[in-house]
Design a protein around this motif. Structure first.
Motif, mmCIF file in Angstrom:
data_model
loop_
_atom_site.group_PDB
_atom_site.id
_atom_site.type_symbol
_atom_site.label_atom_id
_atom_site.label_comp_id
_atom_site.label_asym_id
_atom_site.label_seq_id
_atom_site.Cartn_x
_atom_site.Cartn_y
_atom_site.Cartn_z
ATOM 1 N N GLY A 1 0.748 -1.009 0.157
ATOM 2 C CA GLY A 1 -0.128 -0.054 0.079
ATOM 3 C C GLY A 1 0.712 1.010 0.032
ATOM 4 O O GLY A 1 0.495 2.303 -0.734
ATOM 5 N N GLU A 2 1.964 1.279 0.939
ATOM 6 C CA GLU A 2 2.745 2.623 1.085
ATOM 7 C C GLU A 2 3.550 2.569 -0.436
ATOM 8 O O GLU A 2 3.439 3.719 -1.142
ATOM 9 C CB GLU A 2 3.867 2.411 1.939
ATOM 10 C CG GLU A 2 3.235 2.226 3.278
ATOM 11 C CD GLU A 2 4.269 2.116 4.309
ATOM 12 O OE1 GLU A 2 5.245 1.904 4.341
ATOM 13 O OE2 GLU A 2 3.694 1.948 5.471
ATOM 14 N N LEU A 3 3.918 1.620 -1.409
ATOM 15 C CA LEU A 3 4.518 1.570 -2.360
ATOM 16 C C LEU A 3 3.433 2.044 -3.482
ATOM 17 O O LEU A 3 3.781 3.058 -4.274
ATOM 18 C CB LEU A 3 4.978 0.269 -3.149
ATOM 19 C CG LEU A 3 5.414 -0.141 -4.444
ATOM 20 C CD1 LEU A 3 6.823 0.885 -4.446
ATOM 21 C CD2 LEU A 3 5.729 -1.415 -4.564
ATOM 22 N N ALA A 4 2.164 1.644 -3.559
ATOM 23 C CA ALA A 4 1.042 2.170 -4.405
ATOM 24 C C ALA A 4 0.802 3.594 -4.123
ATOM 25 O O ALA A 4 0.512 4.285 -5.145
ATOM 26 C CB ALA A 4 -0.061 1.162 -3.992
ATOM 27 N N ARG A 5 0.942 4.048 -2.929
ATOM 28 C CA ARG A 5 0.776 5.481 -2.565
ATOM 29 C C ARG A 5 1.783 6.454 -3.341
ATOM 30 O O ARG A 5 1.538 7.144 -3.845
ATOM 31 C CB ARG A 5 0.581 5.937 -1.041
ATOM 32 C CG ARG A 5 0.403 7.065 -0.527
ATOM 33 C CD ARG A 5 0.418 7.053 0.706
ATOM 34 N NE ARG A 5 0.180 8.459 1.311
ATOM 35 C CZ ARG A 5 -1.022 8.913 1.448
ATOM 36 N NH1 ARG A 5 -1.863 8.002 1.247
ATOM 37 N NH2 ARG A 5 -1.614 10.103 1.832
ATOM 38 N N ILE A 6 2.954 6.031 -3.269
ATOM 39 C CA ILE A 6 4.063 6.740 -4.117
ATOM 40 C C ILE A 6 3.788 6.472 -5.489
ATOM 41 O O ILE A 6 4.126 7.666 -6.207
ATOM 42 C CB ILE A 6 5.394 6.074 -3.568
ATOM 43 C CG1 ILE A 6 5.881 6.470 -2.211
ATOM 44 C CG2 ILE A 6 6.286 6.706 -4.580
ATOM 45 C CD1 ILE A 6 7.163 5.914 -1.642
ATOM 46 N N ILE A 7 3.528 5.586 -6.022
ATOM 47 C CA ILE A 7 3.464 5.159 -7.626
ATOM 48 C C ILE A 7 2.016 6.223 -8.043
ATOM 49 O O ILE A 7 2.161 6.761 -8.961
ATOM 50 C CB ILE A 7 3.270 3.796 -7.815
ATOM 51 C CG1 ILE A 7 4.662 3.283 -7.789
ATOM 52 C CG2 ILE A 7 2.935 3.494 -9.242
ATOM 53 C CD1 ILE A 7 4.945 1.976 -8.008
ATOM 54 N N GLU B 1 -2.672 10.208 -11.097
ATOM 55 C CA GLU B 1 -3.076 11.775 -11.122
ATOM 56 C C GLU B 1 -3.533 12.462 -9.629
ATOM 57 O O GLU B 1 -3.488 13.427 -9.498
ATOM 58 C CB GLU B 1 -4.681 11.537 -11.565
ATOM 59 C CG GLU B 1 -4.755 11.408 -13.016
ATOM 60 C CD GLU B 1 -4.415 10.228 -13.557
ATOM 61 O OE1 GLU B 1 -4.875 9.198 -12.842
ATOM 62 O OE2 GLU B 1 -3.545 10.001 -14.810
ATOM 63 N N GLN B 2 -3.111 11.438 -8.772
ATOM 64 C CA GLN B 2 -2.949 12.141 -7.238
ATOM 65 C C GLN B 2 -1.717 13.127 -6.977
ATOM 66 O O GLN B 2 -0.774 12.671 -7.546
ATOM 67 C CB GLN B 2 -3.136 10.963 -6.269
ATOM 68 C CG GLN B 2 -4.591 10.264 -6.475
ATOM 69 C CD GLN B 2 -4.542 9.339 -4.924
ATOM 70 O OE1 GLN B 2 -3.605 8.934 -4.378
ATOM 71 N NE2 GLN B 2 -5.772 9.385 -4.446
ATOM 72 N N SER B 3 -2.081 14.103 -6.147
ATOM 73 C CA SER B 3 -1.111 14.904 -5.739
ATOM 74 C C SER B 3 -0.387 14.530 -4.484
ATOM 75 O O SER B 3 -1.290 13.792 -3.513
ATOM 76 C CB SER B 3 -1.677 16.221 -5.649
ATOM 77 O OG SER B 3 -2.636 16.337 -4.599
ATOM 78 N N PHE B 4 0.839 14.857 -4.294
ATOM 79 C CA PHE B 4 1.553 14.688 -2.766
ATOM 80 C C PHE B 4 1.242 15.313 -1.809
ATOM 81 O O PHE B 4 0.659 16.658 -1.933
ATOM 82 C CB PHE B 4 3.156 14.819 -3.065
ATOM 83 C CG PHE B 4 3.806 13.719 -3.740
ATOM 84 C CD1 PHE B 4 4.123 12.805 -3.097
ATOM 85 C CD2 PHE B 4 4.001 13.767 -4.933
ATOM 86 C CE1 PHE B 4 4.851 11.686 -3.698
ATOM 87 C CE2 PHE B 4 4.649 12.821 -5.763
ATOM 88 C CZ PHE B 4 5.019 11.674 -5.119
ATOM 89 N N LYS B 5 0.668 14.769 -0.704
ATOM 90 C CA LYS B 5 0.399 15.608 0.682
ATOM 91 C C LYS B 5 2.146 15.896 1.086
ATOM 92 O O LYS B 5 2.991 15.365 0.694
ATOM 93 C CB LYS B 5 -0.074 14.811 1.424
ATOM 94 C CG LYS B 5 -1.443 14.314 1.227
ATOM 95 C CD LYS B 5 -2.260 13.552 2.249
ATOM 96 C CE LYS B 5 -3.798 13.150 1.838
ATOM 97 N NZ LYS B 5 -4.256 12.300 2.845
ATOM 98 N N GLU B 6 1.884 16.651 2.162
ATOM 99 C CA GLU B 6 3.285 17.105 2.541
ATOM 100 C C GLU B 6 4.182 16.101 3.200
ATOM 101 O O GLU B 6 5.275 15.782 3.170
ATOM 102 C CB GLU B 6 3.143 18.406 3.672
ATOM 103 C CG GLU B 6 4.551 19.015 3.892
ATOM 104 C CD GLU B 6 5.052 19.613 2.583
ATOM 105 O OE1 GLU B 6 6.216 19.684 2.618
ATOM 106 O OE2 GLU B 6 4.397 20.358 1.933
ATOM 107 N N SER B 7 3.450 15.170 3.866
ATOM 108 C CA SER B 7 3.975 13.871 4.514
ATOM 109 C C SER B 7 4.327 12.953 3.619
ATOM 110 O O SER B 7 5.120 11.921 3.911
ATOM 111 C CB SER B 7 2.750 13.505 5.449
ATOM 112 O OG SER B 7 1.692 12.964 4.962
ATOM 113 N N ASP B 8 3.958 13.025 2.320
ATOM 114 C CA ASP B 8 4.373 11.953 1.340
ATOM 115 C C ASP B 8 5.681 12.516 0.805
ATOM 116 O O ASP B 8 6.136 11.361 -0.088
ATOM 117 C CB ASP B 8 3.188 11.998 0.150
ATOM 118 C CG ASP B 8 1.952 11.396 0.456
ATOM 119 O OD1 ASP B 8 1.933 10.516 1.452
ATOM 120 O OD2 ASP B 8 0.955 11.726 0.069
#
Length: 110
Positions: free
Chosen positions: A39-45, A51-58
């Motif tokens: 899931g953490e890997l999928a979040r970065i990808i 299309e998702q944007s990065f949150k500051e914590s990402d």
């Protein structure tokens, strides 16, 4: 950087667990951890290539490190269940080659 085989990597994980990790988490716990790491890997990808944007914590997350986390937990599970990933990978590659050797080449969508 030192190159190592899958077998050597599995041995290094096992040695690390025995030296620093006290013991392996049980298989069900490690499966849950593996799911979390994927899931953490999928979040970065999703944020890097989707299309998702990065949150500051990402923004401090590292793609390679997340992939290594997935590999680590997979090797823990392999060690716990007696799976030789080198042999499994070779067998899987042979299966895919035999099954798909013409499938993708003949796919007009590719």
């Amino acid at each position: 950087m030192e190159e190592i085989t899958l077998k050597e990597a599995q041995e290094k994980v096992d040695q690390w667990i025995k030296t620093y990790g006290v013991r392996y988490f049980n298989e069900l716990t490690n499966l849950a951890i593996l799911t979390e790491e994927v899931g953490e890997l999928a979040r970065i990808i999703a944020r890097t290539y989707g299309e998702q944007s990065f949150k500051e914590s990402d923004k401090t997350r590292d793609l390679a490190d997340e992939m290594a986390d997935v590999l680590w937990v997979l090797m823990c599970l392999a060690n716990q269940t007696g799976v030789d990933l080198t042999a499994a990978f070779s067998k899987n590659l042979e299966k895919k080659t035999n099954r798909d050797k013409e499938r993708h080449i003949n796919n007009t969508k590719l």
